[in-house]
Scaffold this motif. Structure first.
Motif, PDB file in Angstrom:
ATOM      1  N   GLU A  39      36.418  39.175  43.208  1.00  0.00           N
ATOM      2  CA  GLU A  39      37.086  39.519  44.420  1.00  0.00           C
ATOM      3  C   GLU A  39      36.501  41.225  44.361  1.00  0.00           C
ATOM      4  O   GLU A  39      36.924  41.557  45.716  1.00  0.00           O
ATOM      5  CB  GLU A  39      38.316  38.717  44.520  1.00  0.00           C
ATOM      6  N   ASN A  40      38.161  41.760  44.109  1.00  0.00           N
ATOM      7  CA  ASN A  40      38.129  43.307  43.827  1.00  0.00           C
ATOM      8  C   ASN A  40      37.205  43.622  42.866  1.00  0.00           C
ATOM      9  O   ASN A  40      37.692  43.949  41.683  1.00  0.00           O
ATOM     10  CB  ASN A  40      39.389  43.392  43.679  1.00  0.00           C
ATOM     11  N   HIS A 125      44.784  43.462  44.590  1.00  0.00           N
ATOM     12  CA  HIS A 125      44.276  42.348  44.045  1.00  0.00           C
ATOM     13  C   HIS A 125      45.616  42.137  43.136  1.00  0.00           C
ATOM     14  O   HIS A 125      46.156  42.960  42.742  1.00  0.00           O
ATOM     15  CB  HIS A 125      42.996  42.633  42.487  1.00  0.00           C
ATOM     16  N   SER A 157      43.604  34.048  34.105  1.00  0.00           N
ATOM     17  CA  SER A 157      44.490  33.624  34.889  1.00  0.00           C
ATOM     18  C   SER A 157      46.157  33.556  34.005  1.00  0.00           C
ATOM     19  O   SER A 157      46.115  33.395  32.742  1.00  0.00           O
ATOM     20  CB  SER A 157      43.617  32.321  34.952  1.00  0.00           C
ATOM     21  N   PHE A 164      51.114  34.907  42.710  1.00  0.00           N
ATOM     22  CA  PHE A 164      50.214  34.945  43.055  1.00  0.00           C
ATOM     23  C   PHE A 164      49.163  34.770  41.344  1.00  0.00           C
ATOM     24  O   PHE A 164      49.706  34.995  40.544  1.00  0.00           O
ATOM     25  CB  PHE A 164      49.797  36.817  43.163  1.00  0.00           C
ATOM     26  N   ALA A 166      45.430  35.269  41.143  1.00  0.00           N
ATOM     27  CA  ALA A 166      43.517  36.201  41.505  1.00  0.00           C
ATOM     28  C   ALA A 166      43.473  36.054  40.359  1.00  0.00           C
ATOM     29  O   ALA A 166      41.908  35.816  40.392  1.00  0.00           O
ATOM     30  CB  ALA A 166      44.411  37.996  42.244  1.00  0.00           C
TER      31      ALA A 166
END
Length: 179
Positions: A39-40, A125, A157, A164, A166
């Motif tokens: 993602e980021n 993120h 995680s 959230f 992410a």
């Protein structure tokens, strides 16, 4: 709370100096670098780790050996964006090490938990909160008796306990010294 790298790094180094004084006769001390790849991709992790051998080992046939270790990890998670603070993490991860009886190649898998200190939200993120679960799958090569080189896939995680989640998915490389 806005944390910069100095206090986080100081806490992590003090933790590992304490560990190494207690267990200096055995184990493995190392450093690593990981980079988020999903993602980021601006997130990176700089890690210090110590692996303590545990007592459980088992021969699997004539060729393979299974052993267990406990990894103490401390890291700084940093975003390339200069306006975002870094965060620190401390974790414990039991690991299984599978080796083809030559003491120079190990396949490892680990599951653990830990906590982060500092911000858990970066510009692109959001890690959700301080508690996390983590896993590692990788391979470790010893170059001679003491020096190791490893590659891991690292996942972190919070398992959905915060709003959230992410998470982190990183390619991780490490260098270590075995006592």
């Amino acid at each position: 709370m806005n944390w910069n790298r100095g206090p986080i790094l100081y806490c992590i180094v003090c933790f590992f100096v304490g560990c190494s004084n207690v267990y200096a006769a055995q184990g493995q001390l190392g450093v690593g670098y990981g980079k988020e790849f999903r993602e980021n991709t601006d997130l990176a992790q700089f890690e210090l780790f110590y692996r303590l051998p545990l007592s459980y080992t088992k021969k699997l046939g004539d060729e393979w050996q299974l052993s267990t270790e406990l990894e103490f990890g401390g890291a700084i998670i940093d975003d390339n964006n200069s306006e975002t603070s870094s965060t620190g993490r401390l974790s414990l991860m039991p690991q299984m090490m599978l080796s083809p009886n030559n003491d120079s190649i190990f396949f490892l898998i680990g599951l653990g938990a830990g906590g982060m200190m500092g911000e858990t939200e970066f510009e692109n993120h959001n890690l959700g909160g301080p508690f996390f679960l983590s896993s590692k799958v990788g391979v470790l090569f010893f170059l001679g008796e003491h020096f190791g080189l490893e590659y891991n896939y690292y996942h972190q995680s919070n398992a959905g306990i915060y709003e959230f989640n992410a998470g982190l998915n990183m390619h991780h490389i490490g260098l270590s010294y075995r006592f």
